[in-house]
Design a protein around this motif. Structure first.
Motif, PDB file in Angstrom:
ATOM      1  N   TRP A 182     -24.339 117.544  42.929  1.00  0.00           N
ATOM      2  CA  TRP A 182     -23.837 118.862  43.327  1.00  0.00           C
ATOM      3  C   TRP A 182     -23.559 119.742  42.114  1.00  0.00           C
ATOM      4  N   SER A 183     -23.012 119.147  41.055  1.00  0.00           N
ATOM      5  CA  SER A 183     -22.734 119.960  39.862  1.00  0.00           C
ATOM      6  C   SER A 183     -24.032 120.421  39.204  1.00  0.00           C
ATOM      7  N   GLY A 184     -25.057 119.575  39.233  1.00  0.00           N
ATOM      8  CA  GLY A 184     -26.358 119.988  38.697  1.00  0.00           C
ATOM      9  C   GLY A 184     -26.959 121.117  39.502  1.00  0.00           C
ATOM     10  N   LEU A 185     -26.847 121.026  40.832  1.00  0.00           N
ATOM     11  CA  LEU A 185     -27.339 122.094  41.693  1.00  0.00           C
ATOM     12  C   LEU A 185     -26.553 123.378  41.444  1.00  0.00           C
ATOM     13  N   TYR A 191     -33.527 117.930  45.620  1.00  0.00           N
ATOM     14  CA  TYR A 191     -32.249 117.833  44.937  1.00  0.00           C
ATOM     15  C   TYR A 191     -31.667 116.443  45.148  1.00  0.00           C
ATOM     16  N   ALA A 192     -30.918 115.967  44.174  1.00  0.00           N
ATOM     17  CA  ALA A 192     -30.279 114.658  44.291  1.00  0.00           C
ATOM     18  C   ALA A 192     -29.355 114.610  45.499  1.00  0.00           C
ATOM     19  N   VAL A 193     -28.778 115.741  45.856  1.00  0.00           N
ATOM     20  CA  VAL A 193     -27.827 115.753  46.962  1.00  0.00           C
ATOM     21  C   VAL A 193     -28.512 115.540  48.308  1.00  0.00           C
ATOM     22  N   LYS A 194     -29.814 115.733  48.370  1.00  0.00           N
ATOM     23  CA  LYS A 194     -30.523 115.424  49.610  1.00  0.00           C
ATOM     24  C   LYS A 194     -30.643 113.914  49.776  1.00  0.00           C
ATOM     25  N   LEU A 195     -30.738 113.210  48.653  1.00  0.00           N
ATOM     26  CA  LEU A 195     -30.799 111.746  48.700  1.00  0.00           C
ATOM     27  C   LEU A 195     -29.423 111.148  48.945  1.00  0.00           C
ATOM     28  N   ASP A 196     -28.397 111.746  48.328  1.00  0.00           N
ATOM     29  CA  ASP A 196     -27.027 111.247  48.463  1.00  0.00           C
ATOM     30  C   ASP A 196     -26.073 112.436  48.502  1.00  0.00           C
ATOM     31  N   PRO A 197     -25.721 112.898  49.693  1.00  0.00           N
ATOM     32  CA  PRO A 197     -24.868 114.084  49.827  1.00  0.00           C
ATOM     33  C   PRO A 197     -23.465 113.931  49.243  1.00  0.00           C
ATOM     34  N   LYS A 198     -23.076 112.712  48.863  1.00  0.00           N
ATOM     35  CA  LYS A 198     -21.750 112.488  48.283  1.00  0.00           C
ATOM     36  C   LYS A 198     -21.818 112.299  46.768  1.00  0.00           C
TER      37      LYS A 198
END
Length: 99
Positions: free
Chosen positions: A63-66, A51-58
């Protein structure tokens, strides 16, 4: 691109998501307007928990995609958690009138 897509589909079916992801990426390099290739590659990433949030948690859009993926999978509690993180990560200053 079609043969790479077919190879990727076969790899995905055998749960070899890493190799399938690579095949779909190669196919995209040849046919960047084929939405199916992007969708199939995204399915691989989802299966690998990339997930993109693992690369950049902010990253609010990550987060909206997840949240959308979790909602689509009927994981409503997980979707709410992800939406809350998206809101937390959204900017609150220097916004345009439209934002």
């Amino acid at each position: 691109a079609i043969s790479l897509k077919n190879a990727g589909n076969a790899l995905y079916a055998s749960q070899d998501y890493i190799q399938a992801y690579e095949k779909f990426t190669s196919a995209i390099e040849l046919d960047s307007k084929n939405a199916i290739l992007f969708s199939n590659r995204a399915a691989c990433a989802l299966a690998m928990n990339r997930y993109a949030v693992k690369l950049d948690p902010k990253y609010a859009k990550g987060w909206s995609g997840l949240a959308k993926c979790r909602d689509d999978a009927a994981n409503y509690i997980g979707a709410v958690v992800a939406w809350r993180k998206a809101v937390e990560c959204s900017p609150t200053t220097n916004l345009s009138p439209a934002e």
